[in-house]
Write an enzyme that holds these catalytic residues in place. Structure first.
Site, PDB file in Angstrom:
ATOM      1  N   ARG A 180       0.839  -1.208   0.000  1.00  0.00           N
ATOM      2  CA  ARG A 180       0.000   0.000   0.000  1.00  0.00           C
ATOM      3  C   ARG A 180       0.875   1.260   0.000  1.00  0.00           C
ATOM      4  O   ARG A 180       0.946   1.986  -0.987  1.00  0.00           O
ATOM      5  CB  ARG A 180      -0.956  -0.043   1.218  1.00  0.00           C
ATOM      6  CG  ARG A 180      -2.073   0.987   1.165  1.00  0.00           C
ATOM      7  CD  ARG A 180      -1.660   2.383   1.603  1.00  0.00           C
ATOM      8  NE  ARG A 180      -1.086   2.423   2.948  1.00  0.00           N
ATOM      9  CZ  ARG A 180      -0.486   3.510   3.442  1.00  0.00           C
ATOM     10  NH1 ARG A 180      -0.373   4.615   2.723  1.00  0.00           N
ATOM     11  NH2 ARG A 180       0.055   3.491   4.646  1.00  0.00           N
ATOM     12  N   ASP A 181       1.603   1.519   1.093  1.00  0.00           N
ATOM     13  CA  ASP A 181       2.398   2.750   1.181  1.00  0.00           C
ATOM     14  C   ASP A 181       3.502   2.724   0.128  1.00  0.00           C
ATOM     15  O   ASP A 181       3.859   3.762  -0.442  1.00  0.00           O
ATOM     16  CB  ASP A 181       3.003   2.874   2.587  1.00  0.00           C
ATOM     17  CG  ASP A 181       3.241   4.308   3.015  1.00  0.00           C
ATOM     18  OD1 ASP A 181       3.132   5.210   2.165  1.00  0.00           O
ATOM     19  OD2 ASP A 181       3.538   4.527   4.204  1.00  0.00           O
ATOM     20  N   HIS A 227       5.268   4.439  12.714  1.00  0.00           N
ATOM     21  CA  HIS A 227       5.319   4.356  11.246  1.00  0.00           C
ATOM     22  C   HIS A 227       6.380   5.356  10.781  1.00  0.00           C
ATOM     23  O   HIS A 227       6.110   6.551  10.666  1.00  0.00           O
ATOM     24  CB  HIS A 227       3.923   4.723  10.714  1.00  0.00           C
ATOM     25  CG  HIS A 227       3.775   4.723   9.237  1.00  0.00           C
ATOM     26  ND1 HIS A 227       3.097   3.731   8.547  1.00  0.00           N
ATOM     27  CD2 HIS A 227       4.162   5.603   8.289  1.00  0.00           C
ATOM     28  CE1 HIS A 227       3.084   4.013   7.255  1.00  0.00           C
ATOM     29  NE2 HIS A 227       3.726   5.150   7.070  1.00  0.00           N
ATOM     30  N   CYS A 248       4.821   9.142  -0.141  1.00  0.00           N
ATOM     31  CA  CYS A 248       3.432   9.591  -0.114  1.00  0.00           C
ATOM     32  C   CYS A 248       3.230  10.523  -1.294  1.00  0.00           C
ATOM     33  O   CYS A 248       3.969  11.501  -1.435  1.00  0.00           O
ATOM     34  CB  CYS A 248       3.102  10.306   1.195  1.00  0.00           C
ATOM     35  SG  CYS A 248       1.397  10.893   1.214  1.00  0.00           S
ATOM     36  N   ASN A 302       9.671   3.920   3.274  1.00  0.00           N
ATOM     37  CA  ASN A 302       9.449   3.563   4.683  1.00  0.00           C
ATOM     38  C   ASN A 302      10.678   2.834   5.213  1.00  0.00           C
ATOM     39  O   ASN A 302      11.518   2.345   4.450  1.00  0.00           O
ATOM     40  CB  ASN A 302       8.269   2.599   4.791  1.00  0.00           C
ATOM     41  CG  ASN A 302       6.953   3.242   4.447  1.00  0.00           C
ATOM     42  OD1 ASN A 302       6.664   3.488   3.290  1.00  0.00           O
ATOM     43  ND2 ASN A 302       6.156   3.517   5.458  1.00  0.00           N
TER      44      ASN A 302
HETATM   45  P1  HMG Z   1     -12.829  14.803  -2.659  1.00  0.00           P
HETATM   46  O1  HMG Z   1     -12.544  15.154  -4.053  1.00  0.00           O
HETATM   47  O2  HMG Z   1     -12.919  15.909  -1.661  1.00  0.00           O
HETATM   48  O3  HMG Z   1     -14.122  13.875  -2.562  1.00  0.00           O
HETATM   49  O4  HMG Z   1     -11.705  13.782  -2.191  1.00  0.00           O
HETATM   50  P2  HMG Z   1     -15.643  14.224  -2.354  1.00  0.00           P
HETATM   51  O5  HMG Z   1     -16.045  13.658  -1.035  1.00  0.00           O
HETATM   52  O6  HMG Z   1     -15.872  15.703  -2.606  1.00  0.00           O
HETATM   53  O7  HMG Z   1     -16.324  13.382  -3.531  1.00  0.00           O
HETATM   54  C1  HMG Z   1     -16.074  13.726  -4.901  1.00  0.00           C
HETATM   55  C2  HMG Z   1     -16.374  12.517  -5.761  1.00  0.00           C
HETATM   56  O8  HMG Z   1     -15.448  11.477  -5.459  1.00  0.00           O
HETATM   57  C3  HMG Z   1     -17.768  11.915  -5.555  1.00  0.00           C
HETATM   58  O9  HMG Z   1     -18.188  11.406  -6.817  1.00  0.00           O
HETATM   59  C4  HMG Z   1     -17.529  10.750  -4.636  1.00  0.00           C
HETATM   60  O10 HMG Z   1     -18.454   9.695  -4.751  1.00  0.00           O
HETATM   61  C5  HMG Z   1     -16.162  10.276  -5.128  1.00  0.00           C
HETATM   62  P3  HMG Z   1     -19.331  12.173  -7.670  1.00  0.00           P
HETATM   63  O11 HMG Z   1     -20.497  12.200  -6.729  1.00  0.00           O
HETATM   64  O12 HMG Z   1     -18.750  13.523  -7.936  1.00  0.00           O
HETATM   65  O13 HMG Z   1     -19.447  11.291  -8.850  1.00  0.00           O
HETATM   66  N1  HMG Z   1     -15.448   9.600  -4.040  1.00  0.00           N
HETATM   67  C6  HMG Z   1     -14.930   8.365  -4.124  1.00  0.00           C
HETATM   68  N2  HMG Z   1     -14.878   7.464  -5.106  1.00  0.00           N
HETATM   69  C7  HMG Z   1     -14.278   6.278  -4.828  1.00  0.00           C
HETATM   70  N3  HMG Z   1     -13.764   5.963  -3.625  1.00  0.00           N
HETATM   71  C8  HMG Z   1     -13.786   6.853  -2.620  1.00  0.00           C
HETATM   72  C9  HMG Z   1     -14.393   8.107  -2.864  1.00  0.00           C
HETATM   73  N4  HMG Z   1     -14.576   9.187  -2.086  1.00  0.00           N
HETATM   74  C10 HMG Z   1     -15.222  10.092  -2.802  1.00  0.00           C
HETATM   75  N5  HMG Z   1     -13.279   6.528  -1.432  1.00  0.00           N
HETATM   76  C11 HMG Z   1     -10.913  12.016  -0.772  1.00  0.00           C
HETATM   77  C12 HMG Z   1     -11.663  13.329  -0.848  1.00  0.00           C
HETATM   78  C13 HMG Z   1     -10.659  11.742   0.700  1.00  0.00           C
HETATM   79  C14 HMG Z   1     -11.782  10.928  -1.367  1.00  0.00           C
HETATM   80  C15 HMG Z   1      -9.592  12.150  -1.555  1.00  0.00           C
HETATM   81  O14 HMG Z   1      -8.915  13.251  -1.060  1.00  0.00           O
HETATM   82  C16 HMG Z   1      -8.742  10.941  -1.494  1.00  0.00           C
HETATM   83  O15 HMG Z   1      -9.064   9.885  -2.027  1.00  0.00           O
HETATM   84  N6  HMG Z   1      -7.548  11.060  -0.818  1.00  0.00           N
HETATM   85  C17 HMG Z   1      -6.669   9.938  -0.665  1.00  0.00           C
HETATM   86  C18 HMG Z   1      -5.244  10.394  -0.519  1.00  0.00           C
HETATM   87  C19 HMG Z   1      -4.348   9.210  -0.224  1.00  0.00           C
HETATM   88  O16 HMG Z   1      -4.704   8.057  -0.413  1.00  0.00           O
HETATM   89  N7  HMG Z   1      -3.111   9.498   0.265  1.00  0.00           N
HETATM   90  C20 HMG Z   1      -2.157   8.501   0.612  1.00  0.00           C
HETATM   91  C21 HMG Z   1      -2.517   7.738   1.858  1.00  0.00           C
HETATM   92  S1  HMG Z   1      -2.082   8.581   3.361  1.00  0.00           S
HETATM   93  C22 HMG Z   1      -0.421   8.146   3.641  1.00  0.00           C
HETATM   94  O17 HMG Z   1       0.221   7.597   2.781  1.00  0.00           O
HETATM   95  C23 HMG Z   1       0.184   8.395   4.980  1.00  0.00           C
HETATM   96  C24 HMG Z   1       0.380   7.119   5.814  1.00  0.00           C
HETATM   97  O18 HMG Z   1       1.237   6.199   5.150  1.00  0.00           O
HETATM   98  C25 HMG Z   1       0.968   7.467   7.176  1.00  0.00           C
HETATM   99  C26 HMG Z   1       2.199   8.379   7.116  1.00  0.00           C
HETATM  100  O19 HMG Z   1       3.198   8.039   6.442  1.00  0.00           O
HETATM  101  O20 HMG Z   1       2.138   9.432   7.749  1.00  0.00           O
HETATM  102  C27 HMG Z   1      -0.964   6.406   6.061  1.00  0.00           C
HETATM  103 MG    MG Z   2       3.441   6.315   5.193  1.00  0.00          MG
END
Ligand code: HMG
Ligand code: MG
Length: 331
Positions: free
Chosen positions: A40-41, A237, A270, A279
């Site tokens: 995933r990450d 993490h 990320c 990581n």
């Molecule tokens: P948004 O654009 O604000 O979404 O994104 P929304 O709520 O306004 O919805 C817009 C449209 O997207 C809608 O469709 C929703 O249905 C659709 P429409 O009605 O316009 O046709 N939608 C989705 N479709 C599929 N799956 C979904 C989904 N949600 C909404 N889940 C959102 C907001 C949170 C969805 C977006 O910002 C996003 O997906 N972000 C993910 C970012 C990400 O994955 N980052 C990496 C992970 S975090 C990380 O790596 C850190 C970690 O490792 C720890 C560390 O290292 O610190 C965990």
């Molecule tokens: Mg991470």
């Protein structure tokens, strides 16, 4: 003259020789659970798309190497993280693994109820939400303020928990933020407590950009302990951007943490924080833990072979020092 006689015979492998030689430190835990995040990450940060069958084989090989918590993918918006847009195709390919490896957990990330619906429809038995300790990263990663993101997670945690699906809470930017600089411990603890109070079974403290040093880790964990959080609800993490991940892990173990996130071969980063590099590599972590006589259940040779195979799939050498030492510099 034979190779043995002229001294050119190949050295036996260090693992076959019984290295690292374990020396127990009684102040450290006897067992650590590794939460493997490579699929995933790691893969969320690849510039190219990795075929779904390669992802499925990667996860199967990680399970075969003894890892029992293998984060599989994310049900996020596919436009935000195209690398994981195949989550629906991946899940059915993993369905046989739990039967083959008793106790295997395959959690997935879900940012909102739409993500939870997708995850539950595809058989996820464990999910994770991911919050930010800083405002800037909350907006960049989740398109919301930190408070709005918490409001988005609340029904996810409630519904998942009611369905018997445990939720992990991630908290990013717990030590440094690439836009805001140092992050005050009180701010981190405040956000972390909200995730725990909301019903997250475990809280993983993320050093997303890898700037933390061991004193900061000890101070933050002490702060959580003083706020009444038992260490068995916390995980760490670490990203290894500045080479601090193993030192930070040791500091966390000394505080009583027993769950450590790591990524096979040191894959990772990320997409919404460019200064986040790989990581902590799982193999480097396992080398240290086994050297400390700490049980992980992991077969290091099988794990390193998996990362060597994955490096071949990605077309570049592994970031893990241990993988390169065991398999050679091109692995
Ligand atoms: P948004 O654009 O604000 O979404 O994104 P929304 O709520 O306004 O919805 C817009 C449209 O997207 C809608 O469709 C929703 O249905 C659709 P429409 O009605 O316009 O046709 N939608 C989705 N479709 C599929 N799956 C979904 C989904 N949600 C909404 N889940 C959102 C907001 C949170 C969805 C977006 O910002 C996003 O997906 N972000 C993910 C970012 C990400 O994955 N980052 C990496 C992970 S975090 C990380 O790596 C850190 C970690 O490792 C720890 C560390 O290292 O610190 C965990
Ligand atoms: Mg991470």
């Amino acid at each position: 003259m034979t190779a043995e006689q002229d001294g050119t015979a190949a050295e036996p492998g260090v693992l076959e020789l019984g290295l690292p030689d374990p020396v127990r430190d009684p102040s450290l835990p006897a067992r650590v659970r590794i939460h493997e995040v490579g699929a995933r990450d790691g893969l969320q940060n690849e510039s190219g798309l990795v075929p779904v069958e390669v992802k499925a084989e990667f996860i199967a090989r990680l399970a075969a190497a003894g890892l029992r918590t293998v984060e599989a993918t994310s049900f996020v918006h596919p436009k935000w993280v195209p690398q994981l847009a195949d989550a629906e195709e991946l899940m059915p390919r993993l369905s046989g693994l739990a039967g083959r490896y008793p106790g295997l957990r395959l959690p997935v990330l879900v940012p909102n109820e739409r993500g939870l619906d997708r995850a539950l429809a595809h058989g996820a038995a464990e999910v994770a939400v991911f919050a930010s300790a800083t405002e800037t990263f909350a907006r960049r990663n989740l398109n919301r303020s930190a408070d709005e993101a918490m409001a988005m997670f609340r029904p996810v945690v409630a519904r998942a928990t009611a369905a018997g699906v445990p939720v992990r809470g991630y908290l990013s930017m717990c030590f440094g933020d690439p836009w805001e600089g140092p992050v005050p411990a009180a701010q981190v603890i405040g956000h972390g407590l909200r995730l725990l109070e909301m019903g997250c079974a475990e809280l993983s403290l993320g050093d997303t950009i890898g700037t933390a040093t061991p004193g900061q880790v000890t101070a933050l964990l002490t702060g959580f302990a003083e706020a009444g959080v038992p260490m068995d609800r916390l995980a760490v993490h670490f990203h290894d951007t500045y080479g601090q991940a193993l030192a930070n892990t040791l500091a966390a173990l000394r505080c009583g943490v027993t769950v450590v996130d790591a990524s096979a071969g040191g894959l990772g980063g990320c997409p919404y924080a460019k200064s986040a590099t790989g990581n902590l590599a799982t193999e480097d972590l396992v080398w240290m833990l086994h050297g400390l006589g700490i049980d992980t259940g992991v077969d290091l040779a099988a794990l390193a072979a998996t990362s060597g195979w994955m490096a071949g799939q990605l077309g570049r050498p592994s970031q893990s020092r241990t993988v390169r030492a065991l398999l050679g510099p091109s692995a």
